[in-house]
Motif scaffolding. Sequence first.
Motif, mmCIF file in Angstrom:
data_model
loop_
_atom_site.group_PDB
_atom_site.id
_atom_site.type_symbol
_atom_site.label_atom_id
_atom_site.label_comp_id
_atom_site.label_asym_id
_atom_site.label_seq_id
_atom_site.Cartn_x
_atom_site.Cartn_y
_atom_site.Cartn_z
ATOM 1 N N LEU A 1 0.951 -1.300 -0.013
ATOM 2 C CA LEU A 1 -0.011 0.034 -0.044
ATOM 3 C C LEU A 1 0.776 1.076 -0.106
ATOM 4 C CD1 LEU A 1 -2.824 -0.933 2.636
ATOM 5 C CD2 LEU A 1 -2.831 -1.073 0.131
ATOM 6 N N GLN A 2 2.084 1.219 0.668
ATOM 7 C CA GLN A 2 2.638 2.378 0.779
ATOM 8 C C GLN A 2 3.502 2.790 -0.515
ATOM 9 O OE1 GLN A 2 4.927 1.106 4.566
ATOM 10 N NE2 GLN A 2 3.630 2.411 5.420
ATOM 11 N N GLY A 3 3.509 1.691 -1.404
ATOM 12 C CA GLY A 3 4.095 1.982 -2.586
ATOM 13 C C GLY A 3 3.020 2.216 -3.668
ATOM 14 N N SER A 4 1.700 2.271 -3.594
ATOM 15 C CA SER A 4 0.584 2.687 -4.399
ATOM 16 C C SER A 4 0.392 4.032 -4.803
ATOM 17 C CB SER A 4 -0.538 1.900 -3.725
ATOM 18 O OG SER A 4 -0.144 0.511 -3.793
ATOM 19 N N ASN A 5 -0.130 4.135 -5.912
ATOM 20 C CA ASN A 5 -0.620 5.406 -6.422
ATOM 21 C C ASN A 5 -2.203 5.698 -5.926
ATOM 22 O OD1 ASN A 5 1.690 6.471 -7.608
ATOM 23 N ND2 ASN A 5 0.947 5.546 -9.461
ATOM 24 N N GLY A 6 -2.887 4.477 -5.512
ATOM 25 C CA GLY A 6 -4.176 4.580 -5.110
ATOM 26 C C GLY A 6 -4.405 3.133 -4.238
ATOM 27 N N VAL A 7 -5.389 3.531 -3.603
ATOM 28 C CA VAL A 7 -5.950 2.114 -2.642
ATOM 29 C C VAL A 7 -7.544 2.152 -2.809
ATOM 30 C CG1 VAL A 7 -6.213 1.287 -0.260
ATOM 31 C CG2 VAL A 7 -4.106 2.674 -1.129
ATOM 32 N N LEU A 8 -7.853 0.927 -3.500
ATOM 33 C CA LEU A 8 -9.242 0.680 -3.622
ATOM 34 C C LEU A 8 -9.621 -0.209 -2.138
ATOM 35 C CD1 LEU A 8 -9.456 0.100 -7.509
ATOM 36 C CD2 LEU A 8 -10.158 2.216 -5.838
ATOM 37 N N MET A 9 -10.738 0.266 -1.589
ATOM 38 C CA MET A 9 -11.242 -0.667 -0.718
ATOM 39 C C MET A 9 -12.706 -1.097 -1.167
ATOM 40 S SD MET A 9 -11.302 -2.014 2.472
ATOM 41 C CE MET A 9 -12.650 -2.577 3.585
ATOM 42 N N MET A 10 -12.985 -2.566 -1.358
ATOM 43 C CA MET A 10 -14.067 -3.028 -2.091
ATOM 44 C C MET A 10 -14.877 -3.421 -0.573
ATOM 45 S SD MET A 10 -14.998 -3.674 -5.065
ATOM 46 C CE MET A 10 -13.756 -4.398 -5.811
ATOM 47 N N LEU A 11 -16.294 -2.818 -0.609
ATOM 48 C CA LEU A 11 -17.215 -3.368 0.109
ATOM 49 C C LEU A 11 -18.113 -4.032 -0.485
ATOM 50 C CD1 LEU A 11 -17.807 0.174 2.230
ATOM 51 C CD2 LEU A 11 -16.285 -1.852 2.914
ATOM 52 N N ASP A 12 -18.978 -5.024 0.210
ATOM 53 C CA ASP A 12 -19.995 -5.662 -0.306
ATOM 54 C C ASP A 12 -21.512 -4.693 -0.199
ATOM 55 O OD1 ASP A 12 -22.237 -7.302 -1.070
ATOM 56 O OD2 ASP A 12 -21.259 -9.061 -0.628
ATOM 57 N N ALA A 13 -21.763 -4.219 -1.139
ATOM 58 C CA ALA A 13 -22.949 -3.347 -0.980
ATOM 59 C C ALA A 13 -24.108 -4.027 -0.270
ATOM 60 C CB ALA A 13 -23.468 -2.556 -2.135
ATOM 61 N N ARG A 14 -24.243 -5.258 -0.400
ATOM 62 C CA ARG A 14 -25.488 -6.011 0.109
ATOM 63 C C ARG A 14 -25.400 -6.352 1.404
ATOM 64 N NH1 ARG A 14 -24.787 -11.421 -3.289
ATOM 65 N NH2 ARG A 14 -22.684 -11.071 -2.174
ATOM 66 N N GLN A 15 -24.001 -6.461 1.930
ATOM 67 C CA GLN A 15 -23.879 -6.583 3.538
ATOM 68 C C GLN A 15 -23.685 -5.273 4.317
ATOM 69 O OE1 GLN A 15 -20.449 -9.053 3.584
ATOM 70 N NE2 GLN A 15 -21.546 -10.769 2.955
ATOM 71 N N GLY A 16 -23.255 -4.050 3.627
ATOM 72 C CA GLY A 16 -23.042 -2.942 4.290
ATOM 73 C C GLY A 16 -21.617 -3.065 4.908
ATOM 74 N N VAL A 17 -21.352 -2.161 5.693
ATOM 75 C CA VAL A 17 -19.927 -1.962 6.446
ATOM 76 C C VAL A 17 -19.986 -2.943 7.652
ATOM 77 C CG1 VAL A 17 -18.303 -0.462 7.760
ATOM 78 C CG2 VAL A 17 -19.784 0.297 5.775
ATOM 79 N N VAL A 18 -19.375 -4.112 7.482
ATOM 80 C CA VAL A 18 -19.348 -5.037 8.586
ATOM 81 C C VAL A 18 -18.128 -4.806 9.625
ATOM 82 C CG1 VAL A 18 -20.520 -6.910 7.135
ATOM 83 C CG2 VAL A 18 -17.981 -6.677 7.170
ATOM 84 N N SER A 19 -18.174 -5.177 10.849
ATOM 85 C CA SER A 19 -16.993 -5.147 11.797
ATOM 86 C C SER A 19 -15.522 -5.373 11.123
ATOM 87 C CB SER A 19 -17.192 -6.106 12.976
ATOM 88 O OG SER A 19 -16.061 -5.730 13.863
ATOM 89 N N ALA A 20 -15.387 -6.237 10.269
ATOM 90 C CA ALA A 20 -14.188 -6.429 9.642
ATOM 91 C C ALA A 20 -13.936 -5.170 8.761
ATOM 92 C CB ALA A 20 -14.089 -7.687 8.938
#
Length: 165
Positions: free
Chosen positions: A61-80
């Motif tokens: 991640l520290q060497g990246s130009n962008g970070v994509l975090m993929m959530l599952d829209a059906r579940q929403g934001v879960v604890s993990a």
Amino acid sequence: VRKRDALVFDTPGDHVTRDYREGLAHLGDLQFRVIDTSGLEPTAPATSLQGRAASLTRGVLQGSNGVLMMLDARQGVVSADEQLLQWLRRLRLRAPLLILANKADTAAARNNLDQIQADLSALGLDAPTPISATSGDGLSDLYQLLQPLVDKGIEDLSSSSSSSS
């Protein structure tokens, strides 16, 4: 990446600890390198397998130009997801964090988007970009988010090539 090559579980919270997977991705005329990192347990002890996976991911991640975090829209934001998002914020990455709500092509997922946005806002984060990798919904929005990052990556490569000559 044009292939289904992810190691996944259908059960929230389950994951497969592994190294990361790299590939060349295309979105319209954009071409860029993507790295799918391992399932993370950011609070795992540094000496554990999960802790070493988190350390490896941190370096990627520290060497990246962008970070994509993929959530599952059906579940929403879960604890993990929440734990991972907090960990990403603590890393203070130079790259922007773009949050995607995948599988947003169903009515149930679309109904979750307001709650997802509220959950992310409570964490001090921007609203997600809803997409569907299967149907292609939202990919033009993703393109607009990625284009400046790809352009910056090309610019960085050009400047590092000219400075090493």
